[in-house]
Scaffold this active site. Structure first.
Site, PDB file in Angstrom:
ATOM      1  N   SER A  56       0.828  -1.204   0.000  1.00  0.00           N
ATOM      2  CA  SER A  56       0.000   0.000   0.000  1.00  0.00           C
ATOM      3  C   SER A  56       0.860   1.249   0.000  1.00  0.00           C
ATOM      4  O   SER A  56       1.991   1.254   0.507  1.00  0.00           O
ATOM      5  CB  SER A  56      -0.885  -0.017   1.243  1.00  0.00           C
ATOM      6  OG  SER A  56      -1.466   1.240   1.478  1.00  0.00           O
ATOM      7  N   TYR A 109      -2.353   0.038  10.465  1.00  0.00           N
ATOM      8  CA  TYR A 109      -2.500  -0.614   9.163  1.00  0.00           C
ATOM      9  C   TYR A 109      -1.285  -0.333   8.291  1.00  0.00           C
ATOM     10  O   TYR A 109      -0.694  -1.257   7.717  1.00  0.00           O
ATOM     11  CB  TYR A 109      -3.761  -0.116   8.454  1.00  0.00           C
ATOM     12  CG  TYR A 109      -3.774  -0.480   6.981  1.00  0.00           C
ATOM     13  CD1 TYR A 109      -3.948  -1.793   6.573  1.00  0.00           C
ATOM     14  CD2 TYR A 109      -3.585   0.496   6.003  1.00  0.00           C
ATOM     15  CE1 TYR A 109      -3.935  -2.136   5.225  1.00  0.00           C
ATOM     16  CE2 TYR A 109      -3.570   0.165   4.658  1.00  0.00           C
ATOM     17  CZ  TYR A 109      -3.742  -1.148   4.275  1.00  0.00           C
ATOM     18  OH  TYR A 109      -3.716  -1.479   2.945  1.00  0.00           O
ATOM     19  N   LYS A 118       1.921  -2.932   6.706  1.00  0.00           N
ATOM     20  CA  LYS A 118       2.409  -3.038   5.330  1.00  0.00           C
ATOM     21  C   LYS A 118       3.909  -2.773   5.266  1.00  0.00           C
ATOM     22  O   LYS A 118       4.644  -3.442   4.523  1.00  0.00           O
ATOM     23  CB  LYS A 118       1.644  -2.081   4.409  1.00  0.00           C
ATOM     24  CG  LYS A 118       0.182  -2.457   4.222  1.00  0.00           C
ATOM     25  CD  LYS A 118       0.016  -3.871   3.665  1.00  0.00           C
ATOM     26  CE  LYS A 118      -1.417  -4.256   3.424  1.00  0.00           C
ATOM     27  NZ  LYS A 118      -1.582  -5.650   2.940  1.00  0.00           N
TER      28      LYS A 118
END
Length: 344
Positions: free
Chosen positions: A125, A150, A154
């Site tokens: 991402s 989050y 990644k």
């Protein structure tokens, strides 16, 4: 060639399964159905004429993952989508995100290392960049401290893959750092179908347009952007799906000089939240009910991609405009609501 797609009944996963099948790959979907429905298989069949294999499995179950790989010894590659993916939710539930997004990756890599050769496409991402200093963002931009758990999963996920590739030349991996996928398949047989309240902007817009939501909340109106709202690079999900197939073929054809590569996936153009809302209003012919509210923690102000590397090295380029992607998202939303009315 048998390709495993984890999270293959989800939004990007299901579109990638379609592209893989249309390119002649044998697809095996793994999904725990925590944020997806088995009915998505019917949509895939309607598009491709072929039903992919499916096994319900929670990748947090290490024993279950090992048993899966013992059962399927002819796997040629894995495209790994299965992960929790909402920025706001990750701030509220950090441990859930670290457990789900990192443990599952470790268990997959442990099994992949047992194969004669292993090919992995990792769903990464643009959140790995945090708030970048310069726009557009290139792959060489510094990876800053993440703005959310989050985003951190990644970043750490890429580090885990990179460290593993350093000690195991059999493992060939590509991380695709995509920006903001949206839209639906042009047939409207599959699309984004979040369970519960949508965590992404576009399904919240279309659900508000369809009357399921009273109004859309726009988080922040005084950012230093063109209209005070956050700016993102919105890319059609089918363009994203096609990039996964291109990346997989690169590994299978041994065209990668390094056994771990990263690529941005985006359009190269930033659009503000209000510009996305206006796109919906153009393609739908209706006004959207929205209100400006306070900023939320974890949101990056501006992020859009420099796609030169993906364009030149992978030979991939986004094809669809914002309005085209929004039109497909709206067609999908209308089809879902019409189906629910018939059932009701």
């Amino acid at each position: 060639m048998k390709i495993v797609v984890t999270g293959g009944l989800g939004f990007i996963g299901s579109h990638t399964v379609v592209e893989l099948q249309q390119e002649g790959f044998e697809v095996l979907i793994v999904d725990n159905l925590s944020n997806a429905s088995e009915e998505v298989l019917n949509g895939i069949v309607a598009i491709t004429g072929k039903r992919p294999s499916f096994e319900k499995l929670d990748l947090r179950d290490k024993t279950g993952v090992s048993a899966f790989f013992e059962k399927h010894t002819d796997i040629q590659g894995v495209i790994h989508f299965a992960a929790f993916k909402a920025v706001g939710e990750s701030v509220a539930k950090p441990l859930d995100y670290y457990e789900n997004n990192l443990n599952t990756l470790v268990y997959l890599l442990q099994e992949l290392r047992q194969l004669p050769t292993a090919h992995l496409i990792f769903s990464s991402s643009c959140t790995v960049y945090g708030q970048a200093d310069e726009m557009p963002i290139t792959e060489s931009a510094p990876v800053k401290p993440a703005e959310s758990p989050y985003g951190n999963t990644k970043q750490i996920g890429e580090e885990i893959i990179g460290d593993t590739c350093k000690i195991d030349p059999k493992l060939q991996a590509i991380a695709l750092r995509y920006f903001n996928p949206m839209g639906a398949h042009p047939t409207a047989h599959i699309g984004e179908l979040p369970i519960g309240v949508p965590q992404n902007l576009v399904p919240f817009i279309t659900q508000t347009g369809a009357g399921l939501r009273k109004e859309l909340s726009v988080f922040g109106s005084d950012y230093p952007t063109v209209d005070g709202t956050c700016v993102r690079d919105y890319i059609h999900v089918v363009d994203v799906a096609k990039a996964h197939v291109v990346a997989l073929k690169r590994l299978l054809q041994k065209k990668n000089p390094d056994n771990f590569e990263v690529y941005n996936l985006g359009t190269g153009t930033g659009s503000s939240v209000l510009e996305v809302i206006h796109s919906f209003e153009r393609v739908s012919g209706q006004d959207l009910n929205y209100k400006m509210v306070d900023k939320r923690p974890g949101d990056v102000i501006t992020a859009y991609a420099d796609t030169t590397k993906a364009n030149e090295v992978l030979g991939w380029r986004a094809q669809s405009t914002l309005d085209e992607a929004m039109r497909s998202a709206w067609a999908w939303e209308q089809k879902i609501r019409k189906k629910q009315m018939v059932v009701g």
